[in-house]
Design a protein around this motif. Sequence first.
Motif, PDB file in Angstrom:
ATOM      1  N   TYR A  50       0.884  -1.170   0.000  1.00 35.60           N
ATOM      2  CA  TYR A  50       0.000   0.000   0.000  1.00 35.60           C
ATOM      3  C   TYR A  50       0.919   1.216   0.000  1.00 35.60           C
ATOM      4  CZ  TYR A  50      -3.762  -3.182   1.338  1.00 35.60           C
ATOM      5  OH  TYR A  50      -4.683  -4.191   1.363  1.00 35.60           O
ATOM      6  N   HIS A  53       4.257   1.200   1.886  1.00 36.09           N
ATOM      7  CA  HIS A  53       4.198   0.254   3.001  1.00 36.09           C
ATOM      8  C   HIS A  53       3.935  -1.157   2.465  1.00 36.09           C
ATOM      9  CE1 HIS A  53       3.257  -1.476   6.863  1.00 36.09           C
ATOM     10  NE2 HIS A  53       2.082  -1.872   6.407  1.00 36.09           N
ATOM     11  N   SER A  80      -5.151 -10.321   7.347  1.00 36.28           N
ATOM     12  CA  SER A  80      -6.358  -9.965   6.594  1.00 36.28           C
ATOM     13  C   SER A  80      -6.014  -9.603   5.156  1.00 36.28           C
ATOM     14  CB  SER A  80      -7.077  -8.798   7.258  1.00 36.28           C
ATOM     15  OG  SER A  80      -7.505  -9.166   8.545  1.00 36.28           O
TER      16      SER A  80
HETATM   17  N1  LIG Z   1      -6.498  -0.707   2.534  1.00 34.33           N
HETATM   18  C1  LIG Z   1      -5.329  -0.456   3.141  1.00 34.33           C
HETATM   19  N2  LIG Z   1      -4.637   0.650   2.857  1.00 34.33           N
HETATM   20  C2  LIG Z   1      -3.447   0.908   3.436  1.00 34.33           C
HETATM   21  N3  LIG Z   1      -2.858   0.096   4.332  1.00 34.33           N
HETATM   22  C3  LIG Z   1      -3.498  -1.027   4.670  1.00 34.33           C
HETATM   23  C4  LIG Z   1      -4.760  -1.364   4.098  1.00 34.33           C
HETATM   24  N4  LIG Z   1      -5.156  -2.547   4.615  1.00 34.33           N
HETATM   25  C5  LIG Z   1      -4.188  -2.913   5.472  1.00 34.33           C
HETATM   26  N5  LIG Z   1      -3.196  -2.028   5.506  1.00 34.33           N
HETATM   27  C6  LIG Z   1      -1.951  -2.113   6.314  1.00 34.33           C
HETATM   28  O1  LIG Z   1      -1.373  -3.375   6.086  1.00 34.33           O
HETATM   29  C7  LIG Z   1      -0.861  -3.922   7.281  1.00 34.33           C
HETATM   30  C8  LIG Z   1      -1.465  -5.286   7.521  1.00 34.33           C
HETATM   31  O2  LIG Z   1      -2.821  -5.145   7.823  1.00 34.33           O
HETATM   32  P1  LIG Z   1      -3.780  -6.403   8.027  1.00 34.33           P
HETATM   33  O3  LIG Z   1      -5.171  -5.881   8.165  1.00 34.33           O
HETATM   34  O4  LIG Z   1      -3.541  -7.384   6.952  1.00 34.33           O
HETATM   35  O5  LIG Z   1      -3.264  -6.968   9.411  1.00 34.33           O
HETATM   36  P2  LIG Z   1      -3.840  -8.184  10.274  1.00 34.33           P
HETATM   37  O6  LIG Z   1      -2.735  -9.159  10.410  1.00 34.33           O
HETATM   38  O7  LIG Z   1      -5.106  -8.679   9.704  1.00 34.33           O
HETATM   39  O8  LIG Z   1      -4.090  -7.479  11.673  1.00 34.33           O
HETATM   40  P3  LIG Z   1      -5.265  -7.700  12.766  1.00 34.33           P
HETATM   41  O9  LIG Z   1      -4.843  -8.823  13.617  1.00 34.33           O
HETATM   42  O10 LIG Z   1      -5.244  -6.415  13.515  1.00 34.33           O
HETATM   43  O11 LIG Z   1      -6.530  -7.929  12.033  1.00 34.33           O
HETATM   44  C9  LIG Z   1      -1.172  -2.915   8.373  1.00 34.33           C
HETATM   45  O12 LIG Z   1      -0.015  -2.144   8.596  1.00 34.33           O
HETATM   46  C10 LIG Z   1      -2.255  -2.051   7.785  1.00 34.33           C
HETATM   47  O13 LIG Z   1      -2.171  -0.739   8.279  1.00 34.33           O
END
Ligand SMILES: Nc1ncnc2c1ncn2[C@@H]1O[C@H](COP(=O)(O)OP(=O)(O)OP(=O)(O)O)[C@@H](O)[C@H]1O
Lengths: 343, 269
Positions: A50, A53, A80
């Motif tokens: 993203y 990042h 996710s």
């Molecule tokens: N649509 C988006 N735009 C920008 N950054 C994103 C987006 N979706 C996720 N991220 C970033 O990607 C990274 C991973 O997010 P993700 O939601 O996959 O984590 P997760 O492992 O599911 O966490 P959780 O246990 O909190 O659900 C995070 O730093 C998040 O801020």
Amino acid sequence: MIRTFRAARRERRAAPPGNGRRIRLDSVTPPLYRRRVQDMISARGLIKRYGDHTAVDGIDINVPKGQAFGFLGPNGAGKSTTMRMIGCVSPPTAGELRILGMDAATDGARIRARLGVVPQDDTLDTELNLLENLVIYARYFGIRYKVARERARELLDFVQLSDRAESKVEDLSGGMRRRLTIARSLINEPELVMLDEPTTGLDPQARHLVWERLFRLKQRGVTLVLTTHYMDEAEQLCDRLVVMDGGRIAAEGTPRQLIEAHVTREVVELRFNTEDHGTIAEKLDGTAQRVEVLPDRVLLYTDDGESTVAEVHGRGLQPASVLERRATLEDVFLRLTGRTLVD
Amino acid sequence: MTTVSENVESPSRATGSGALHAFEHWLLNYRRTWHGSVFSGFLLPLLFILGLGMAVGGYVNGSDAIGGADYVAFIAPGLLASTAFQIATGELTWPVYAATRWGSQYKAMQASPLTNDDILNGHLLYALFRAAVSAVVFFLVMAAFGLLDSPLAPLAILAAMLTALASIGAVYAISMSVKNESALSIVHRFGILPLTLFSAVFFPLDQLPLAIRPLAWISPVWHGVELSRASTLGVAPPWPWLAHLAVLVVWAVGGWMFARAALAKRLKV
Ligand SMILES: Nc1ncnc2c1ncn2[C@@H]1O[C@H](COP(=O)(O)OP(=O)(O)OP(=O)(O)O)[C@@H](O)[C@H]1O
Ligand SMILES: [Mg+2]
């Protein structure tokens, strides 16, 4: 119920998966071909960025048919994001992703037609009632009204929400919505179900209900991929796990393998009333293979809990409480993703 | 687990029925409120025809400016088209904004086999459906008041639908792209309302100063209004009807393409 899961898992491990015919087929199939056909999910060097990042940083995954596969990892690990890529909602930035033998980049709609998806945040239509939510979702898959209504009734039964069939979703509790989302994900009789934190927010009873339902799906040969923050859930449900951290896979294996590979057999938990944990760490140095200082307690990883406890007392330390236990997945998780390690 | 194909009506990818399935979703919501909307569909033209037509008509009936026509007969076809425009676009302002910002209807559709185009077309189809209901009701009221002076009058419904079709894509694109919801009030106040006022619904275009007229020439509403009026009064439209049609088609196609791009941008995860 816990025992049922464990027993069943043992049985499955003892006997090869599938029925007799499948096994014979396997034995005559070249391994490479089998990998292609049998893997419900196969990812190579999967990356999602993203902006600048990197949320998912080059992961490889294989999920064979019928397996329950789990993602563990701290908040923001990329679980996710990975689930959304597998769900063909979010296109990977780079890497190869094949699902049900199809290419996620080009066959998204066809793949989604055969997936069940429970997103981390419910996407129910709060204006509609439970039945309508299921029926209209079935229509997105082109399922006939009559069949949709039958399945909707069955699935409401399956998640024990039949008595609320005509209520608006607005009026449901969070846990009930979660169960409805799970029911909805099954409306197209999917071969692969993706569950992003399926039981977050459920009371223990509802959680056990969901576990039991998921277990039944697994027995029917449905492949499950789930993320969770509950180590007991991972241990109960998952045949295989990966621990993600910072967008990468930190470890992979069965729950038992992970415990054996990353932590000692036993753990001694100490709590101190008075002293600062930082200085305690020095005093404990050498009492165990590894000392981990958490904000509220100190973990001593050791193969012999008893002698470790003796050593602690021998050094004149007076912990407020001492707990000797077997190592769990939670310890693996802390070991791999925790940042307060003192090796 | 291999029963999917037996119970599926059609592989919706191949037949393009996905948009219809998305349309069904909005229709299901409409089921709860349709009585009200049909009722107001009758009431609105009735009020316009009685209030505006009869009252203002007393001053301007037979005036040269409106070609000697009865004022009610002059404004009714214009209102038919502009109402279809307003209903269709109204359905695509807050509801479209809400579907991606507050609600999760689009997210749910995204996880299903529906494609972005299905999601877009399904919503547009619903807006057109609402416009069609209002146009038919309006037309029936006009017939009841004896305001149809030409055998070609039913074409006015088509003209009204073209007006709606020409505007929905652009409005959808705006609702999908705006940063906050107050922008939608601006769309209503400074877009939809003036378009209705300056598109020759209530008075002929040549009553406007020449400097303002080009605004009407590029407005889809004006072209739709003129085609609608030509149909019910049985007169020739100001421009060749093919020219009016061409502008409407350009709006429809261009708007759809903008809408598609705006949706893709919004749904990108
Ligand atoms: N649509 C988006 N735009 C920008 N950054 C994103 C987006 N979706 C996720 N991220 C970033 O990607 C990274 C991973 O997010 P993700 O939601 O996959 O984590 P997760 O492992 O599911 O966490 P959780 O246990 O909190 O659900 C995070 O730093 C998040 O801020
Ligand atoms: Mg998550």
